[in-house]
Enzyme design. Structure first.
Site, PDB file in Angstrom:
ATOM      1  N   CYS A 122       0.819  -1.223   0.000  1.00 14.69           N
ATOM      2  CA  CYS A 122       0.000   0.000   0.000  1.00 14.69           C
ATOM      3  C   CYS A 122       0.849   1.268   0.000  1.00 14.69           C
ATOM      4  O   CYS A 122       0.318   2.366  -0.157  1.00 14.69           O
ATOM      5  CB  CYS A 122      -0.953  -0.014   1.184  1.00 14.69           C
ATOM      6  SG  CYS A 122      -1.927  -1.525   1.256  1.00 14.69           S
ATOM      7  N   HIS A 256      -3.393   6.860   2.658  1.00 17.95           N
ATOM      8  CA  HIS A 256      -3.820   5.546   2.183  1.00 17.95           C
ATOM      9  C   HIS A 256      -5.215   5.249   2.745  1.00 17.95           C
ATOM     10  O   HIS A 256      -5.480   5.523   3.919  1.00 17.95           O
ATOM     11  CB  HIS A 256      -2.816   4.494   2.660  1.00 17.95           C
ATOM     12  CG  HIS A 256      -3.236   3.103   2.341  1.00 17.95           C
ATOM     13  ND1 HIS A 256      -3.660   2.741   1.091  1.00 17.95           N
ATOM     14  CD2 HIS A 256      -3.317   1.992   3.119  1.00 17.95           C
ATOM     15  CE1 HIS A 256      -3.979   1.461   1.110  1.00 17.95           C
ATOM     16  NE2 HIS A 256      -3.789   0.985   2.319  1.00 17.95           N
ATOM     17  N   ASN A 287     -10.187  -0.446   0.023  1.00 20.74           N
ATOM     18  CA  ASN A 287      -8.738  -0.252   0.066  1.00 20.74           C
ATOM     19  C   ASN A 287      -8.137  -0.853  -1.211  1.00 20.74           C
ATOM     20  O   ASN A 287      -8.235  -2.053  -1.429  1.00 20.74           O
ATOM     21  CB  ASN A 287      -8.227  -0.969   1.328  1.00 20.74           C
ATOM     22  CG  ASN A 287      -6.717  -0.971   1.444  1.00 20.74           C
ATOM     23  OD1 ASN A 287      -5.989  -0.701   0.489  1.00 20.74           O
ATOM     24  ND2 ASN A 287      -6.230  -1.307   2.631  1.00 20.74           N
TER      25      ASN A 287
END
Ligand code: UT7
Length: 331
Positions: A122, A256, A287
């Site tokens: 990520c 994020h 996500n």
């Protein structure tokens, strides 16, 4: 000693353009309740996620990455023969070799580009952006295409209460090039391999072959949550300090998209003014791992919530554990 010529480049670099792609299949929380003991209310309250998008037939990490990259290249106005490097950030391209980036470069008509994949989960977009900035400023590449593409739905364990609802598929891409003024601040990045067990692929190739089962993604959600709300908050502050930016000079915050509650905690720690536009794409997209930040950037610019030329703080964190963040000028 024989003198060897060093590469030299422009003083500054910036993001010239951004593009993104989302797959067609909308998965709402209700759909997941057939696999896990949960509720729409719990998922929404604990994470902010209402729905996410997963690939359908005919869609893949390749199609999403190409769509995002084509948009970014078109918006940049940079001829493809002036793109000297293509970086793909991903943890969901399931071939260890060859990397996907050379194939993407070829499909995009970019001739003879340095092309490779990076695996920084990520934090992958900010890792790629840091490399691109260095490549442009050192003269190693005139322009760099940074793509982040993920299809985490393919390794999501639908029966795992801790992860089944979290991830969405998608891709984002930017073109990085020379600039008269600086558009990418110093990267603040690092890793903590002692926490490599916090987010993991449940098995390696040998085990998967022996057992005849596909690996999945596992996560110790609480451990990651704790790290993100303490250590990552400090790293985000450091990225602003190193760029010489104070909270009142910031227009946009794109953390994020791992959990709305993590974003809320970061906001409290950083003491950002109310006027700062905050990315909340997790609500519709989940996500998207490496692709999260460029997807959110494109969404905010496309909706008009953020404007070209504004100052944004970005920070990614995830499996490794790894993290990276920068202050940037929005394309
Ligand atoms: O992109 C990579 C980075 N990833 C992240 O940053 C993820 C960070 N972690 C998180 O976002 C959160 O830890 C999760 C959303 C994954 C989990 O939320 P949580 O608040 O940490 O849940 P928990 O594991 O602490 O569990 C709290 C309660 C427990 O019930 P009791 O013991 O309080 O009665 C769990 O059994 O919630 C229960 N629970 C659930 N309930 C409904 C756990 N999972 C679920 C579920 N549905 N899916």
């Amino acid at each position: 000693m024989t003198e060897i010529k060093a590469s030299t480049g422009p003083r500054y670099a910036r993001i010239l353009s951004v593009g993104s792609a989302t797959p067609s299949r909308v998965i709402d929380n209700e759909y997941l309740l057939q696999f896990i003991d949960s509720s729409d209310e719990w998922i929404t309250q604990r994470t902010g996620i209402r729905e996410r998008r997963w690939i359908d037939e005919g869609e893949s990490i390749e199609t999403l990455s190409l769509e995002a990259a084509r948009t970014a290249i078109e918006r940049s106005g940079v001829p493809v023969d002036q793109i000297d490097a293509v970086i793909l950030s991903t943890i969901s391209h399931y071939h260890q070799t060859p990397a996907l980036a050379p194939k993407l470069a070829d499909a995009l008509g970019i001739p003879d580009a340095a092309a490779y994949d990076i695996s920084a989960a990520c934090a992958g977009f900010s890792y790629g952006l840091a490399q691109a900035e260095g490549m442009v400023r050192s003269g190693q590449a005139r322009h760099v295409l940074v793509i982040a593409g993920e299809t985490i739905s393919e390794i999501t364990d639908l029966t795992d209460r801790g992860t089944a609802f979290l991830f969405g598929d998608g891709a984002g891409a930017v073109v990085v090039g020379p600039s008269e003024t600086n558009g990418i601040g110093p990267v603040v990045w690092g890793s903590d391999g002692s926490q490599s067990g916090a987010i993991w692929q449940t098995k390696g190739w040998q085990e998967a072959v022996a057992e005849g089962t596909w690996p999945r993604l596992g996560m110790d959600g609480r451990a990651v949550f704790k790290w993100a709300t303490s250590f990552i908050a400090q790293a985000a502050k450091k990225a602003m300090d190193e760029a010489g930016i104070t909270p009142d000079q910031l227009d946009v915050f794109i953390p994020h998209q791992a959990n709305d509650r993590i974003t809320d905690t970061l906001l409290r720690y950083l003491k950002l003014p109310e006027s700062v536009v905050v990315a909340r794409t997790i609500r519709q997209l989940g996500n998207n791992s490496a692709a999260t930040i460029p997807m959110a950037m494109d969404a905010l610019l496309s909706s008009g919530e953020a404007k070209s030329g504004q100052t944004a703080l970005i920070i990614g964190f995830g499996a490794g554990l790894v993290y990276a963040g920068q202050v940037i000028t929005l394309p």
